[in-house]
Motif scaffolding. Sequence first.
Motif, PDB file in Angstrom:
ATOM      1  N   ARG A  25       0.832  -1.212   0.000  1.00 37.38           N
ATOM      2  CA  ARG A  25       0.000   0.000   0.000  1.00 37.38           C
ATOM      3  C   ARG A  25       0.866   1.261   0.000  1.00 37.38           C
ATOM      4  O   ARG A  25       0.575   2.227  -0.719  1.00 37.38           O
ATOM      5  N   TYR A  35       0.123   2.285  -9.236  1.00 41.10           N
ATOM      6  CA  TYR A  35      -1.150   1.843  -8.651  1.00 41.10           C
ATOM      7  C   TYR A  35      -2.221   1.676  -9.724  1.00 41.10           C
ATOM      8  O   TYR A  35      -2.997   0.709  -9.711  1.00 41.10           O
ATOM      9  N   SER A  39      -3.901  -1.880 -10.330  1.00 35.06           N
ATOM     10  CA  SER A  39      -5.347  -1.988 -10.155  1.00 35.06           C
ATOM     11  C   SER A  39      -6.033  -2.479 -11.428  1.00 35.06           C
ATOM     12  O   SER A  39      -6.992  -3.262 -11.375  1.00 35.06           O
ATOM     13  N   TRP A 148      -7.758  -4.419  -2.361  1.00 34.37           N
ATOM     14  CA  TRP A 148      -8.753  -3.391  -2.093  1.00 34.37           C
ATOM     15  C   TRP A 148      -9.816  -3.384  -3.192  1.00 34.37           C
ATOM     16  O   TRP A 148      -9.481  -3.383  -4.375  1.00 34.37           O
ATOM     17  N   ASN A 150     -12.247  -0.975  -3.783  1.00 40.77           N
ATOM     18  CA  ASN A 150     -12.504   0.324  -4.399  1.00 40.77           C
ATOM     19  C   ASN A 150     -11.381   1.331  -4.180  1.00 40.77           C
ATOM     20  O   ASN A 150     -10.966   2.014  -5.103  1.00 40.77           O
ATOM     21  N   SER A 151     -10.900   1.435  -2.931  1.00 42.00           N
ATOM     22  CA  SER A 151      -9.932   2.467  -2.594  1.00 42.00           C
ATOM     23  C   SER A 151      -8.899   1.930  -1.619  1.00 42.00           C
ATOM     24  O   SER A 151      -9.173   1.030  -0.819  1.00 42.00           O
ATOM     25  N   ASP A 153      -7.915   3.462   0.862  1.00 41.86           N
ATOM     26  CA  ASP A 153      -8.289   3.917   2.204  1.00 41.86           C
ATOM     27  C   ASP A 153      -9.156   2.889   2.925  1.00 41.86           C
ATOM     28  O   ASP A 153      -9.325   2.977   4.149  1.00 41.86           O
ATOM     29  N   GLU A 154      -9.693   1.932   2.192  1.00 39.08           N
ATOM     30  CA  GLU A 154     -10.526   0.893   2.805  1.00 39.08           C
ATOM     31  C   GLU A 154      -9.653  -0.246   3.323  1.00 39.08           C
ATOM     32  O   GLU A 154      -8.473  -0.345   2.999  1.00 39.08           O
TER      33      GLU A 154
END
Length: 429
Positions: A25, A35, A39, A148, A150-151, A153-154
């Motif tokens: 991350r 990223y 992704s 992850w 979606n993001s 941050d999750e």
Amino acid sequence: MPLHGKHGHLPETRDIALRRMHSLRKKLLKDGNYYKQYSAFMTEMQQKGYAEQVTTASPGNVWYIPHSGVQHPDKPDKVHVVFDCASKVEGTSLNDLLLQGPDMMNSLLGVLVKFRGSLFAYRGDINIIFYQVRVPEQQRDYLRFFWWENSLDEEPKEWKMAVHLFGACSSPSIANFMLKQTASDFKNEFSEEARFTVANNFNVDDCLRAEDRKDALLVNLLEVKELCKKGRFTLTKFSSPCVEFMSSIPREWYSRSTSELIDESESHKTKALGVQWNLATDELGVRAELVSVSRTKRDLLSAIASIYDPLSILAAVLIEGRVIMQDHCRLKIAWDMELDSDTYGPHQGVSKEAEPDQQDKCAKKPEGYFMGISHSSTVAFVLRCKRHGFRSSGILAGLGSVGKCILQIHHGKGKGSTTEACFSAPPRA
């Protein structure tokens, strides 16, 4: 997946995989482009059904696999995600649980030699071959990983692979078995030539095939592509030096190098099993980056090992470097010690063999030459190999009385040992 017998209780791998994800991350946050590419690869895997989200707890054994992204030097705009099946937890890795399986790959040298045995040839590639072979539902919990949804941050979600992995020691054997099984399962629907090609002209995911007639080559390509499709393998990215032949197939089947050749671009080089293939001249070659003289034993070993030459095109040059290494090992010279002129001087000719204008050594030379080296030099090279105890692995060539090129394949596994086989092939060889 070919698992060992009863392996009992497996170690807890979840925490290790999560820690590796936190490290990943940080790297993804620092490099937005990396990223984005990473992704995109993960999203494609999910859309094509190669990976599926975990929705229920598993009552049996579970293994979580860390993963990382790798980039090919020739494809800097694409990231390929590789799963670390060798990552150990309490001294055990997923690869330790798997049986490697028998070596079912065709000989790389054999495929290359057959590829040069006729006038016209093509090369094709199976798209991500390991991902075309499914893993049984009950074994997919051994292939769990985090990502992850979606993001970043999750919290990362749990996923599991539904196909065999790049990085698993069993994948090459399984993929090759399934490819050969495809040829066997549909033997009544396709010609013997197509089945022979699938069984004998592939090395992992690369298909190299040659024919004496363009029409026969086209029929073979279409049949082999359809036969592979029966086994859910997509054969694509075709290359051939014959523009007329390539014009007979859809352009979306072309490799990038073939498109450049058709468009008369300046660059139209590709690779055939790692060996450089010039489509404009139909020559196989080796790129030797030896423009500077190495001065330590470590640098010299690195230079020798960096040259990929399965056809021994540069064998007469590389033997000099190996002799230097042998001499320095006898003298017990330290790996990082600067080599003086007394030990290095007698072998200065090595760098001269690889001047910039001579770096591309080709497997197609005028009459009287073997891979760009005269016959007298070839004899001296073989004698030098025997004198220093090195295995002679190469091709000796001469012209036959009917215009055919007579090849002698010298190849052996043991130090200083050789086995010999002779055959005839057209001048393209």
